[in-house]
Design an enzyme around this catalytic site. Sequence first.
Site, PDB file in Angstrom:
ATOM      1  N   LYS A 106       0.834  -1.210   0.000  1.00  0.00           N
ATOM      2  CA  LYS A 106       0.000   0.000   0.000  1.00  0.00           C
ATOM      3  C   LYS A 106       0.869   1.260   0.000  1.00  0.00           C
ATOM      4  O   LYS A 106       0.712   2.127  -0.857  1.00  0.00           O
ATOM      5  CB  LYS A 106      -0.914  -0.014   1.231  1.00  0.00           C
ATOM      6  CG  LYS A 106      -1.926   1.104   1.246  1.00  0.00           C
ATOM      7  CD  LYS A 106      -2.867   1.007   2.452  1.00  0.00           C
ATOM      8  CE  LYS A 106      -4.239   0.531   2.027  1.00  0.00           C
ATOM      9  NZ  LYS A 106      -5.224   0.620   3.116  1.00  0.00           N
ATOM     10  N   GLY A 127      15.191  -0.098  -2.865  1.00  0.00           N
ATOM     11  CA  GLY A 127      14.516   1.189  -2.650  1.00  0.00           C
ATOM     12  C   GLY A 127      13.489   1.494  -3.721  1.00  0.00           C
ATOM     13  O   GLY A 127      13.632   1.092  -4.872  1.00  0.00           O
ATOM     14  N   GLU A 175      12.516   6.592  -5.572  1.00  0.00           N
ATOM     15  CA  GLU A 175      12.859   7.412  -6.732  1.00  0.00           C
ATOM     16  C   GLU A 175      12.612   6.749  -8.078  1.00  0.00           C
ATOM     17  O   GLU A 175      12.502   7.435  -9.090  1.00  0.00           O
ATOM     18  CB  GLU A 175      14.317   7.868  -6.613  1.00  0.00           C
ATOM     19  CG  GLU A 175      14.477   8.889  -5.509  1.00  0.00           C
ATOM     20  CD  GLU A 175      15.897   8.973  -4.961  1.00  0.00           C
ATOM     21  OE1 GLU A 175      16.514  10.017  -5.145  1.00  0.00           O
ATOM     22  OE2 GLU A 175      16.368   7.994  -4.355  1.00  0.00           O
TER      23      GLU A 175
END
Lengths: 189, 327, 743
Positions: C629, C699, C702
């Site tokens: 989510k 990650g 970005e």
Amino acid sequence: MSASDTHAMRRGQGEMAPPSAIKLNINDQVRQLEVDPRTSLLDALREHLRLSGTKKGCDHGQCGACTVLINGRRVLSCLTLAVMHEDDEIMTIEGLGDPDHMHPMQRAFVECDGFQCGYCTPGQICSAVGMLAEVKAGWPSHVTTDVSSPRVALTDDEIRERMSGNICRCAAYPNIVAAIRGSAEGGAI
Amino acid sequence: MKSFTYERATDTRAAVAAVTRPGAKFISGGTNLLDLMKLDIEYPSHLVDISRLPLRDIEELPDGGLRIGAQARNSDVAADRRVRTRYPVLSEALVSGASGQLRNKASTGGNLVQRTRCPYFYDTAADCNKRDPGSGCAAIGGFNRIHAILGASESCIATHPSDMAVAMTALDAEVELLRADGSARRVAITDFYRLPGDTPHIENVLGGDEMITGVLLPPPLPGRQIYRKVRDRASYEFALVSVAAVVSVVQGTIREARVAFGGVAHKPWRSVEAEDALTDRPARMDTYRAAAEAALRGAVGRGDNDFKIELAKRALCRTLAQAAGAS
Amino acid sequence: MIGQAVNRVDGPLKATGRATYAYEHWEAGQPLYGFIVGATIGKGRITRIDTGDAEGAPGVQLVMTYLNAPAQGPRDESIPFEYWRAQPMLTGPDIHFYGEPVALVVAETFEQARDAADLVEVEYRAGRGRFDFGEFEDDTYIPKTVNAGLPTDTAVGDFDAGFAGAEVKVDQQYTTPYEFSLPIEPNASMVAPRGEDLVVYASCQITDAARDSVAGTLMMDPERVHIVTPFVGGGFGSKLGIHSETILAALAARALGRPVKVTLTRQQVFQLVGMRPTSNQRVRLGAGRDGRLAAIAHDVTMHTNPDVEYAEQTAATVRSLYAAPHRLTSHRLTALDLPRGTDVRAPGEAPGMLSVESAMDELADALGMDPVELRIRNEPTVDPERNVPYSDRHLVECLREGARRFGWQNRPAPPASVREGRWLIGYGMSAAIRGHFQGPTTVRVRLEPDGTAVIQTDMTDIGTGTYTILTQVGAEGLGLPLERVRIDLGRSDHPSSWGSGGSWGATNSSTAAHRACAALRTKLLDAACGDTRSPLHGLDPAAAVFSDGDVAIGGASEALREIVARHHPDGVEAEGKTRFMGDDPNYSDYSINTYGAHFAEVGVDADTAEVRLRRMLSVFSVGRVFNPKTARSQLIGGMIWGVGAALEEEAVVDPRSGAFVNRDFAGYLVPVHGDIPPDIEAVVLEGYDDKANVLGAKGIGEVGICGSGAAVANAVFNATGVRVRDFPITIEKLLPGLPAMAA
């Protein structure tokens, strides 16, 4: 008149005005405070009453983070003076609900992940509550096909046009629209 | 923001009297004035709060027009049933401007006299004849993408940012003014505003002892009304170019038209040239093109805003086609 | 617990306005208010400064200028990362860029401070500044390295020969503007003296850096600086370091012995925080008729501030993206008297992929080839510049899955071929890649005697979901329900981390928390299995299962609470760590990246050239996901940043003054609700990257923005047949190429 003349005029302006003792009705409580007449409603809330749920994002009406409800209508608290709001009913994010008793719109934002950093969120939520009342009253918007029609359907396009005064830099926009739609369909507003 | 004293007006005449005091200004919605005061661009020493004066009503006029009280909020005007059905161009213009929150605060009178959004006007360190008369115009030779292409001067190339006033211009509105002595006057909206000339700091004919009390709309022309706003993003942005058009077509021929532009000049720009080029001509694209050429004939670009000349022509042609096609 | 779509645990606080940000802490009492006065020239020297009127103004407690500012520690370039270095303010009469602080006014109220700031009289002798990138872009120098320590230039094979011999070539220049992070919370700080110490309520992404930066500037022992930053109203790079708001608040608080708070105004944010450099990028692609690339070159020129060098790694993106035997990348800088360049979300990839992925679209167009297929044909088997294998590279799957879900095959491929009413419709796509980083982080996990766990680290949650995912990691690691795990972040007195930035925060802190839980489990099991009073006595700890607050081995079980109570009446704790990627062989032996593919549909108004996004779908491969989510939210947020970069965002310098002209939210446009259609989706492929870390996660902060702007730009080309290479794609750049108006 040169620039330095107007600068001098500007500098010469304004003996210090005495503070004004005012009463504000905030979240159904009458609060007394002494403010400099220059104090925006936003700064009165945040710095005098320590109700910092209402956020300052730009202080110039360009982001929507400071949105509160005054007499049920959404307005920007940065572009109005505290002294102008005696006799008004002011509702802030704190008045809509608290973590244990959230307003349905607040719950919908949590459920739909309608935020990330949370800083624009109180403004988004207050704006959404005010916006739904405007739709219910049949107010037209820029995307309403026929402004002469007395009724407005709460489409996603209507929601996002009407919420465009609330910038979210995390860009939670699709989730915010989902939260508002869900909240409105729940009928709890 | 400079210090000021504050009073809340309860009586219209008394309010006008109060504003004659040196350094005094009216405040109503505050959405433009406070913005400017925070940046020391406006620095009144006394504020007269007229937001609660009994000037909020929208009333029928005997001639079939409407009178909009100066304190009517932009959102109330846009939502008014009579405005929506008889003057939809005004409703459309209002809801294309600012945001829901700002429209809930902004007053009709305040919207008319809002200041330009030229970034050099907003920067007290920059030269600006509008803010500091005689200092120069940093926008000329600067970043002038949003600036005027019509009616500008070497003193100022700022634009008037209102959408509402553009629609009112196409509707032949009049501005109702009240003096401190109780006398009133009406000024056609095209005469209310001034072009910059060499006094860009004087933006309209409102006297220092006058208050805007209302806007009068004559009965609407027959025909379709459309407001078209062109901007980079989909919402919450001032117009690069906007067009308000009222077009009456009978059997394929334009009988009458009203055309006003926003975002192109120091004032809402009524184009009589375009209207003349449309009247009694066939409702066809070549007519609209001729009207657009006539409207922009005197246009001057300043570099970054050169594109607005072509943009204004195209926006006008499409708006006319839509208005004429639907009537 | 890991991998579940748990609601944000801090959600109710944020949704009810109870989350406290830097400017909103009251525990130190009523603060004074500071307001910064900025220079109104871009280069030169203060010749006179008169603070008399300001000092005499009501409520004013202090006016600090270079004449009375205390001595401060110098910016020390031997410290490896800029954000940890001292940031001295008001150090002298020289002005280096427009808006640079020349005074701080401190008063009893905000209104008094702001007013008095206007009374500070400063006269300048303006010098000749270098402000205009276009004027100086040929006057460049070669930086030693670029951001993140990456090499400035790289070369593989013989580019000139490879390019010369290619059958189909693209050789184009692309330009990108100055861009700003602009989180909605402006940079703000409150500093409260506490004895010899300073408590700094900061809005920052890296607590450890803030502490060192404040301590270095004020020449204090870092142990005496206590950063507190429980909530941060967005960062996107602009809060990796602290700025004038924090340093000036700290200087004033120490001078006055009272709490002082300072916020930048929105306009000041544009002058005092730093921005993504403007760039001119030449991209050359040479391919055979089959679409296979023979040669790739990406040469980038950018601005830098002369005193604080910042070289965005814009050309580094292409180094790991596509196969080609002949390759060249370079970065050049031109020094301008502007604020320093800084990391803005996805430094390098964001501007770099706009250009490279536009160029790939141009190549596909020149070849008459499906741009998805073109990318698949150039899929490398090993990292073509580092010559190491990839870990877990799934770019092709992202491309295929995205194309399938978007209905890419059904699109009309020829440009300017679809019109619906006034709208020209177009479709575009782009690939995405972003390097994955790892940095040193320590996390402490405490088990309290009541059986609740507390996870402590100086890590921040800037909207990224740290509170939530660490709750999940802790719950899984100790077998506790979510509500019995409490997360305590953003205090420099806690174990230190690399904070939030570079898309490394979630994996660093989660991996360290995971290890801390493992260490804590060992402590608990050692205690219980060696204790005759425990039902677990003598059983095999390796068979232990932690769940619902109990430890079970075979049929025996004991509540964690009881083990703690018996052996550790004050609670028990353990730490876990991650190490710097340079010390982890996986990061040199493998090319570890995240991947994606973006697909966009736009409408362009045939009359006015207004561009509106109609729908967007992106597919990502990011290893394992902690929380689908919050991950989806962050990915979509990044995608929308790409939309802004493609169509809206641009800060304009006035070359006469060096000031950013459009320095507010009315002039610098970012996407609003109305720009973003509800039909926007981020899909994440199932994954696990065992080379990245023990949790298999990478990650995601970005990768969403990487390439997404190019997908939009390519869709604009497909809609109109007009290729705009000067970003953002605004009306004036498209209008001349649109067809004449038809009836």
